[in-house]
Design a protein around this motif. Structure first.
Motif, mmCIF file in Angstrom:
data_model
loop_
_atom_site.group_PDB
_atom_site.id
_atom_site.type_symbol
_atom_site.label_atom_id
_atom_site.label_comp_id
_atom_site.label_asym_id
_atom_site.label_seq_id
_atom_site.Cartn_x
_atom_site.Cartn_y
_atom_site.Cartn_z
ATOM 1 N N SER A 32 0.838 -1.205 0.000
ATOM 2 C CA SER A 32 0.000 0.000 0.000
ATOM 3 C C SER A 32 0.875 1.259 0.000
ATOM 4 O O SER A 32 0.397 2.353 0.238
ATOM 5 N N TYR A 33 2.166 1.101 -0.267
ATOM 6 C CA TYR A 33 3.103 2.224 -0.281
ATOM 7 C C TYR A 33 3.990 2.133 -1.523
ATOM 8 O O TYR A 33 4.004 1.111 -2.209
ATOM 9 N N GLY A 34 4.722 3.183 -1.790
ATOM 10 C CA GLY A 34 5.714 3.179 -2.875
ATOM 11 C C GLY A 34 5.105 2.869 -4.225
ATOM 12 O O GLY A 34 4.091 3.440 -4.618
ATOM 13 N N GLN A 35 5.726 1.924 -4.936
ATOM 14 C CA GLN A 35 5.308 1.555 -6.289
ATOM 15 C C GLN A 35 4.171 0.539 -6.304
ATOM 16 O O GLN A 35 3.803 0.040 -7.353
ATOM 17 N N HIS A 36 3.644 0.208 -5.132
ATOM 18 C CA HIS A 36 2.567 -0.795 -5.008
ATOM 19 C C HIS A 36 2.974 -2.120 -5.646
ATOM 20 O O HIS A 36 2.199 -2.751 -6.358
ATOM 21 N N HIS A 37 4.213 -2.531 -5.373
ATOM 22 C CA HIS A 37 4.723 -3.781 -5.941
ATOM 23 C C HIS A 37 4.093 -4.994 -5.246
ATOM 24 O O HIS A 37 3.533 -4.893 -4.170
ATOM 25 N N TRP A 38 4.185 -6.130 -5.910
ATOM 26 C CA TRP A 38 3.646 -7.397 -5.408
ATOM 27 C C TRP A 38 4.796 -8.219 -4.838
ATOM 28 O O TRP A 38 5.855 -8.312 -5.442
ATOM 29 N N THR A 39 4.568 -8.819 -3.685
ATOM 30 C CA THR A 39 5.609 -9.575 -3.004
ATOM 31 C C THR A 39 4.990 -10.645 -2.111
ATOM 32 O O THR A 39 3.862 -10.477 -1.651
ATOM 33 N N PRO A 40 5.709 -11.726 -1.857
ATOM 34 C CA PRO A 40 5.240 -12.659 -0.836
ATOM 35 C C PRO A 40 5.328 -11.988 0.541
ATOM 36 O O PRO A 40 6.029 -10.984 0.699
ATOM 37 N N PRO A 41 4.637 -12.521 1.542
ATOM 38 C CA PRO A 41 4.751 -11.936 2.887
ATOM 39 C C PRO A 41 6.181 -12.056 3.403
ATOM 40 O O PRO A 41 6.791 -13.118 3.333
ATOM 41 N N LYS A 42 6.719 -10.940 3.872
ATOM 42 C CA LYS A 42 8.075 -10.906 4.423
ATOM 43 C C LYS A 42 8.233 -9.643 5.255
ATOM 44 O O LYS A 42 7.430 -8.720 5.145
ATOM 45 N N GLY A 43 9.264 -9.607 6.076
ATOM 46 C CA GLY A 43 9.522 -8.405 6.854
ATOM 47 C C GLY A 43 10.868 -8.468 7.538
ATOM 48 O O GLY A 43 11.567 -9.488 7.497
ATOM 49 N N HIS A 44 11.231 -7.356 8.163
ATOM 50 C CA HIS A 44 12.547 -7.227 8.787
ATOM 51 C C HIS A 44 12.657 -8.024 10.077
ATOM 52 O O HIS A 44 11.692 -8.164 10.824
ATOM 53 N N VAL A 45 13.876 -8.518 10.294
ATOM 54 C CA VAL A 45 14.191 -9.293 11.488
ATOM 55 C C VAL A 45 14.279 -8.349 12.684
ATOM 56 O O VAL A 45 14.965 -7.329 12.632
ATOM 57 N N ASP A 46 13.563 -8.687 13.753
ATOM 58 C CA ASP A 46 13.640 -7.920 14.997
ATOM 59 C C ASP A 46 14.893 -8.332 15.767
ATOM 60 O O ASP A 46 15.348 -9.481 15.650
ATOM 61 N N PRO A 47 15.454 -7.417 16.584
ATOM 62 C CA PRO A 47 16.654 -7.767 17.368
ATOM 63 C C PRO A 47 16.405 -9.026 18.213
ATOM 64 O O PRO A 47 15.366 -9.153 18.860
ATOM 65 N N GLY A 48 17.356 -9.949 18.166
ATOM 66 C CA GLY A 48 17.267 -11.167 18.960
ATOM 67 C C GLY A 48 16.369 -12.249 18.368
ATOM 68 O O GLY A 48 16.227 -13.324 18.956
ATOM 69 N N GLU A 49 15.766 -11.979 17.222
ATOM 70 C CA GLU A 49 14.838 -12.925 16.602
ATOM 71 C C GLU A 49 15.577 -13.753 15.552
ATOM 72 O O GLU A 49 16.383 -13.214 14.796
ATOM 73 N N ASP A 50 15.288 -15.063 15.484
ATOM 74 C CA ASP A 50 15.926 -15.851 14.429
ATOM 75 C C ASP A 50 15.124 -15.710 13.134
ATOM 76 O O ASP A 50 13.974 -15.273 13.136
ATOM 77 N N ASP A 51 15.752 -16.091 12.029
ATOM 78 C CA ASP A 51 15.180 -15.849 10.706
ATOM 79 C C ASP A 51 13.837 -16.545 10.488
ATOM 80 O O ASP A 51 12.899 -15.934 9.976
ATOM 81 N N LEU A 52 13.734 -17.809 10.861
ATOM 82 C CA LEU A 52 12.487 -18.542 10.641
ATOM 83 C C LEU A 52 11.351 -17.964 11.490
ATOM 84 O O LEU A 52 10.209 -17.852 11.023
ATOM 85 N N THR A 53 11.657 -17.554 12.707
ATOM 86 C CA THR A 53 10.653 -16.912 13.568
ATOM 87 C C THR A 53 10.151 -15.621 12.926
ATOM 88 O O THR A 53 8.961 -15.325 12.946
ATOM 89 N N THR A 54 11.078 -14.859 12.326
ATOM 90 C CA THR A 54 10.697 -13.635 11.615
ATOM 91 C C THR A 54 9.731 -13.958 10.480
ATOM 92 O O THR A 54 8.700 -13.301 10.318
ATOM 93 N N ALA A 55 10.068 -14.967 9.683
ATOM 94 C CA ALA A 55 9.221 -15.348 8.545
ATOM 95 C C ALA A 55 7.817 -15.716 9.025
ATOM 96 O O ALA A 55 6.817 -15.278 8.442
#
Length: 149
Positions: A32-55
Motif C-alpha cells: 500500500s506504499y511506494g510503487q505498489h509492488h507485489w511480493t510474498p509476505p516478508k519483513g525485517h528481522v527484529d533484534p534477537g529474533e531468528d530468521d524462521l521466527t521472523t518469517a
C-alpha cells in the motif's frame, strides 16, 4: 550492515476431483506504499529474533496466516540480495503450503490487495527477476517433491 528480511513463498493446491498439472497457486500481496509492488509476505528481522521466527511472524502479521495454517516444505531456502535506497538488503524465503486452501487471507495496513496466482501470472506480477527466479524454483521444488520431475 545489510538490511535483513525473511518470509515465506506461500502456496496452495486447488481442490478439485482430479487436480490438473498446474494446480498450484502462489500468494502475492500488493504493498500500500511506494510503487505498489507485489511480493510474498516478508519483513525485517527484529533484534534477537531468528530468521524462521521472523518469517512466521511476518506472515501472520501481513496475511493472517500463522504457523498452524502452514506446512513448511523441507529443503527449500532462497536468498535474494539487492539494494534498497542505496543500502544492501538480504531476503530469505522458505516455502510453505497453506493447509486449508480455502482459508481467507487477512491483510495488514501494509498491503492493499492480495492475489492467488499460478506461476506465470505470479512471475508477471512479481516484476523483479530474482523474485521470478525464486517463484520458479519454488514451483520446481514442489514438482520434485510430488515426483513430477
Amino acid at each position: 550492515m545489510a538490511l535483513r528480511a525473511c518470509g515465506f513463498i506461500v502456496f496452495r493446491r486447488l481442490v478439485q476431483p482430479t487436480p490438473p498439472p498446474d494446480d498450484i497457486e502462489f500468494l502475492l500481496l500488493q504493498t500500500s506504499y511506494g510503487q505498489h509492488h507485489w511480493t510474498p509476505p516478508k519483513g525485517h528481522v527484529d533484534p534477537g529474533e531468528d530468521d524462521l521466527t521472523t518469517a512466521l511472524r511476518e506472515t501472520q502479521e501481513e496475511a493472517g496466516l500463522g504457523a498452524e495454517h502452514l506446512q513448511v516444505l523441507e529443503g527449500f531456502l532462497q536468498e535474494l540480495r539487492y539494494e534498497v535506497r542505496g543500502r544492501p538488503k538480504v531476503v530469505l524465503y522458505w516455502l510453505a503450503e497453506l493447509r486449508d486452501p480455502g482459508m481467507a487471507v487477512t491483510l495488514s495496513a501494509e498491503h492493499q490487495d492480495q492475489r492467488w496466482a499460478k506461476l506465470e501470472e505470479a512471475c508477471s506480477l512479481a516484476q523483479y527477476k530474482d523474485l521470478q527466479d525464486t517463484l520458479r524454483a519454488a514451483q520446481q521444488h514442489i514438482d520434485t517433491v510430488q515426483g513430477k520431475h
